[in-house]
Scaffold this motif. Structure first.
Motif, short mmCIF file in Angstrom:
data_model
loop_
_atom_site.label_atom_id
_atom_site.label_comp_id
_atom_site.label_asym_id
_atom_site.label_seq_id
_atom_site.Cartn_x
_atom_site.Cartn_y
_atom_site.Cartn_z
N VAL A 25 -13.29 -17.97 -2.85
CA VAL A 25 -12.44 -16.87 -2.39
C VAL A 25 -11.73 -16.30 -3.60
O VAL A 25 -11.19 -17.03 -4.41
N ASP A 26 -11.75 -14.99 -3.73
CA ASP A 26 -11.16 -14.34 -4.90
C ASP A 26 -9.73 -13.95 -4.58
O ASP A 26 -9.48 -13.17 -3.66
N ILE A 27 -8.78 -14.45 -5.37
CA ILE A 27 -7.37 -14.15 -5.10
C ILE A 27 -7.10 -12.66 -5.20
O ILE A 27 -6.27 -12.11 -4.48
N ARG A 28 -7.84 -12.00 -6.08
CA ARG A 28 -7.64 -10.54 -6.20
C ARG A 28 -8.02 -9.84 -4.90
O ARG A 28 -7.36 -8.90 -4.46
N ALA A 29 -9.10 -10.30 -4.30
CA ALA A 29 -9.52 -9.70 -3.04
C ALA A 29 -8.49 -9.97 -1.94
O ALA A 29 -8.20 -9.08 -1.12
N LEU A 30 -7.93 -11.16 -1.95
CA LEU A 30 -6.91 -11.48 -0.96
C LEU A 30 -5.69 -10.59 -1.12
O LEU A 30 -5.13 -10.06 -0.15
N LEU A 31 -5.25 -10.42 -2.36
CA LEU A 31 -4.08 -9.58 -2.62
C LEU A 31 -4.38 -8.12 -2.28
O LEU A 31 -3.55 -7.42 -1.70
N ASP A 32 -5.56 -7.70 -2.67
CA ASP A 32 -5.94 -6.32 -2.41
C ASP A 32 -5.96 -6.05 -0.90
O ASP A 32 -5.43 -5.05 -0.42
N HIS A 33 -6.53 -6.99 -0.17
CA HIS A 33 -6.61 -6.80 1.27
C HIS A 33 -5.22 -6.88 1.91
O HIS A 33 -4.91 -6.09 2.82
N ALA A 34 -4.41 -7.81 1.43
CA ALA A 34 -3.09 -7.99 2.04
C ALA A 34 -2.21 -6.76 1.91
O ALA A 34 -1.29 -6.54 2.70
N SER A 35 -2.49 -5.96 0.90
CA SER A 35 -1.65 -4.76 0.69
C SER A 35 -2.37 -3.48 1.09
O SER A 35 -1.82 -2.38 0.96
N SER A 36 -3.58 -3.62 1.61
CA SER A 36 -4.39 -2.42 1.86
C SER A 36 -3.95 -1.65 3.09
O SER A 36 -4.33 -0.49 3.27
N THR A 37 -3.17 -2.31 3.96
CA THR A 37 -2.77 -1.63 5.20
C THR A 37 -1.56 -0.74 5.02
O THR A 37 -1.14 -0.06 5.95
N LEU A 38 -0.98 -0.76 3.84
CA LEU A 38 0.21 0.05 3.60
C LEU A 38 -0.16 1.53 3.64
O LEU A 38 -1.00 1.98 2.87
N PRO A 39 0.45 2.30 4.52
CA PRO A 39 0.07 3.72 4.60
C PRO A 39 0.59 4.50 3.40
O PRO A 39 1.57 4.10 2.76
N ASP A 40 -0.04 5.61 3.11
CA ASP A 40 0.39 6.47 2.00
C ASP A 40 1.74 7.10 2.34
O ASP A 40 1.98 7.49 3.49
N ARG A 41 2.58 7.18 1.34
CA ARG A 41 3.84 7.92 1.48
C ARG A 41 4.18 8.51 0.14
O ARG A 41 3.97 7.89 -0.89
N ASP A 42 4.72 9.71 0.16
CA ASP A 42 5.11 10.37 -1.10
C ASP A 42 6.61 10.19 -1.29
O ASP A 42 7.40 10.77 -0.55
N VAL A 43 6.99 9.38 -2.25
CA VAL A 43 8.42 9.16 -2.48
C VAL A 43 8.90 9.83 -3.77
O VAL A 43 10.06 9.74 -4.12
N ALA A 44 7.98 10.48 -4.48
CA ALA A 44 8.32 11.03 -5.79
C ALA A 44 9.38 12.13 -5.72
O ALA A 44 10.36 12.11 -6.48
N ALA A 45 9.19 13.08 -4.81
CA ALA A 45 10.13 14.21 -4.74
C ALA A 45 11.52 13.74 -4.37
O ALA A 45 12.53 14.19 -4.94
N HIS A 46 11.57 12.81 -3.42
CA HIS A 46 12.86 12.30 -3.00
C HIS A 46 13.54 11.55 -4.14
O HIS A 46 14.77 11.64 -4.33
N ALA A 47 12.75 10.83 -4.91
CA ALA A 47 13.31 10.09 -6.05
C ALA A 47 13.92 11.06 -7.05
O ALA A 47 15.02 10.82 -7.58
N TRP A 48 13.24 12.16 -7.30
CA TRP A 48 13.77 13.13 -8.26
C TRP A 48 15.09 13.72 -7.75
O TRP A 48 16.07 13.86 -8.50
#
Lengths: 177, 445
Positions: free
Chosen positions: B13-36
């Protein structure tokens, strides 16, 4: 009057924000908190953008992000530990993260210390070298090695425990790329 | 093939694949403009704040002074300090020249620290020191060596990683210690080390922990875990200091615990408790919060096993910034204070170190790292100068930090260790510090 967003900053932030949010999510285990952390990091980057833009904004923003992620976990750890005890292994995000052998990586990461999680994420999600990881976290390379070894050992134990209920048993690859 | 970081064997089992999968469900959000937008709004507020009164700036700086010293909280900051300065000292002050009628020394601003002459005597620290970078793994070197003593200890700002500097000139992370963060009952974080954390003979280091005191024993050579936990039924222990060869005071906000260490292995430590004092140690310096009332000084009495009644020497200040360091012979006490009004007016110093001798006479060291410095990073935060303890030749060892941003930089500008001779007023540079910020304590001479 608020100045228009610097074009370079906007391009940089939009290009990197999703990767940063995923890394933050892996370190802190909470999607909303991850967004807050990335936003805070980008706010600080924006403030220092004129100075940082020509240097190394990647390292700069990651130092902020990981420091805040680890600190945030430390501030909130009681609440998080309580939640783990009250609601074991039933969160949507945890359920969504299950893959081969019913391995719940988010839950396994939750059993690591915040710094160990940060080391694991930097080394194996962001593919940073030990030296880079040490620099970003502000620790020695020796600490990175030690924390990574301990974290991998804990992850292995978590996964083996899970696999007992869901054979076949997996092991962990951490071969550097 | 084994990896560079662990001894796990070839994987399926590849730990990179586990990490990649564990974070893959995070939906896209644009926080850049708000940060500025937020960055702009925050900088506007910051400019307004800087435009306020100097006193407000000082209070604001107080909150950032937590790390490189022993100022635990900012809530002891009182209104302006008091009265006239009429020191009986006769040393030659450094720059700037004090106002007429006053006599005190001045620590140069951070960027001018290299103008100080070298200390010139043997010291644990000398030259340029980067503790974090030079620290080696305690576990990997197999622990303490026979006869090795603890000369200094430090805590990493990113966690509770604790390191030591020893008489064998080794700097080591106690990487198997697993110390825990401490706090008072309101959840306020505290440092893991008190100013007298190291026993006078250098054989022990006491670390306050939730539910007790962790005692590192340097006489246990050749082992990688030479420590034990002294259990106290109190989850909010936030100070631990040696007040005698085998006596430790541990404190929380509900009680002070006197620990008499067991004479021999197998014996039991004797623990008694009494009323709470803030930051128990060999000496207590207190202000009342009332500008009309003087500071008080209480010394631990090893014979009676309690603090002597408070003395009230006639001092020029009433407001305390930090906990106290005391000479091994208890003859002198040094503490960080709000600068006397006259010093503040004449030299712009808002903080100072006050040294009080056994006879009640005193000497002041003002800080020229003023909050209105230009450039802005040429200042010191509240607590940016911290008395660490006295050297064998009777000088006060002082940590003198510079400006720093704990998030962005983690390393201070121009931090130094300096020695202040309270007899002559001479200041010398013991060492230049580099690298990330640490809380540092040293063994009392």
């Amino acid at each position: 009057m608020q100045p228009a967003m610097d074009q370079d900053f906007g391009e940089y932030a939009r290009l990197h924000q999703h990767r940063l949010r995923r890394a933050a999510f892996l370190v802190c285990g909470d999607a909303n908190l991850a967004d807050d952390l990335v936003q805070q990091a980008l706010i600080k980057l924006a403030r220092h953008w004129p100075r940082v833009r020509s240097q190394n904004p990647d390292a700069y923003v990651r130092r902020i992000l990981y420091h805040e992620a680890v600190s945030s976990w430390r501030r909130n750890r009681r609440e998080q530990l309580t939640m783990i005890g009250q609601v074991p292994d039933v969160s949507t995000s945890a359920a969504q993260s299950r893959i081969a052998g019913e391995i719940d990586m988010q839950s396994a990461l939750g059993r690591l210390s915040p710094q160990q999680r940060a080391v694991i994420v930097l080394r194996y999600f962001e593919d940073r070298t030990e030296a880079d990881t040490a620099s970003i976290l502000g620790v020695s390379v020796g600490t990175v090695k030690t924390q990574a070894a301990r974290a991998l050992s804990k992850l292995r134990a978590s996964i083996v425990a899970t696999a007992h209920d869901n054979p076949p048993s997996p092991t962990i690859s951490s071969e550097p790329r | 093939m084994k990896s560079d970081t662990n001894d796990l064997e070839t994987p399926d089992v590849d730990i990179r694949a586990l990490l990649d999968h564990a974070s893959s469900t995070l939906p896209d959000r644009d926080v850049a403009a708000h940060a500025w937008a937020r960055a702009y709004a925050d900088s506007t507020r910051l400019r307004r704040l800087i435009g306020g009164a100097a006193a407000a700036s000082i209070v604001g700086l107080g909150a950032t002074a937590v790390w490189f010293g022993v100022v635990r909280r900012a809530d002891d900051l009182q209104a302006s300090p008091v009265v006239s300065v009429s020191s009986n000292s006769s040393g030659t002050p450094t720059t700037p020249t004090p106002a007429s009628g006053t006599d005190y020394d001045m620590l140069p601003r951070p960027s001018a620290m290299d103008t100080l002459a070298p200390y010139g005597l043997r010291s644990t620290f000398s030259g340029t020191v980067n503790l974090a970078a030079s620290a080696i793994s305690f576990e990997q070197v197999g622990g303490f060596q026979p006869g090795e003593l603890i000369e200094a200890a430090f805590v990493d700002a990113t966690g509770n990683e604790i390191g030591v500097v020893t008489s064998h000139r080794r700097t080591m992370w106690l990487d198997t210690l697993n110390a825990q963060e401490t706090s008072d009952s309101n959840g306020n974080r505290a440092f893991s080390l008190s100013i007298a954390s190291i026993s006078a003979d250098g054989t022990m280091l006491a670390i306050d922990q939730p539910g007790g005191v962790l005692l590192v024993d340097a006489t246990q050579s050749g082992v990688t875990r030479p420590w034990r936990m002294i259990v106290i039924d109190d989850p909010h222990i936030e100070a631990a200091a040696f007040v005698g060869p085998t006596t430790i005071l541990a404190g929380s906000d509900t009680a002070t615990y006197r620990i008499e260490l067991a004479d021999a292995p197998g014996d039991t430590d004797r623990i008694t408790s009494f009323e709470p004092v803030w930051d128990p140690g060999p000496v207590l310096v207190r202000d009342s919060g009332d500008p009309q009332r003087p500071l008080t000084i209480q010394r631990w009495n090893p014979t009676s096993g309690s603090y002597d009644p408070p003395s009230q020497p006639e001092l020029p200040v009433r407001s305390l910034f930090g906990v106290a360091a005391t000479a091994a012979d208890r003859s002198s006490v040094a503490v960080l204070v709000a600068a006397p009004e006259q010093m503040e007016r004449a030299a712009g110093a808002y903080q100072a170190i006050l040294l009080v001798r056994a006879d009640g006479t005193y000497r002041l060291l003002g800080d020229d790292g003023r909050p209105t410095a230009n450039p802005a990073n040429d200042n010191r935060s509240k607590g940016g100068i911290t008395p660490l303890g006295f050297t064998a030749d009777g000088q006060l060892l002082i940590y003198a930090g510079g400006s720093w941003d704990p998030v962005l930089d983690r390393a201070q500008d121009w931090p130094c260790l300096v020695a202040w001779n309270p007899t002559t007023g001479q200041l010398t540079r013991v060492a230049t510090l580099q690298g990330r910020a640490l809380q540092l304590v040293v063994r009392a001479a």
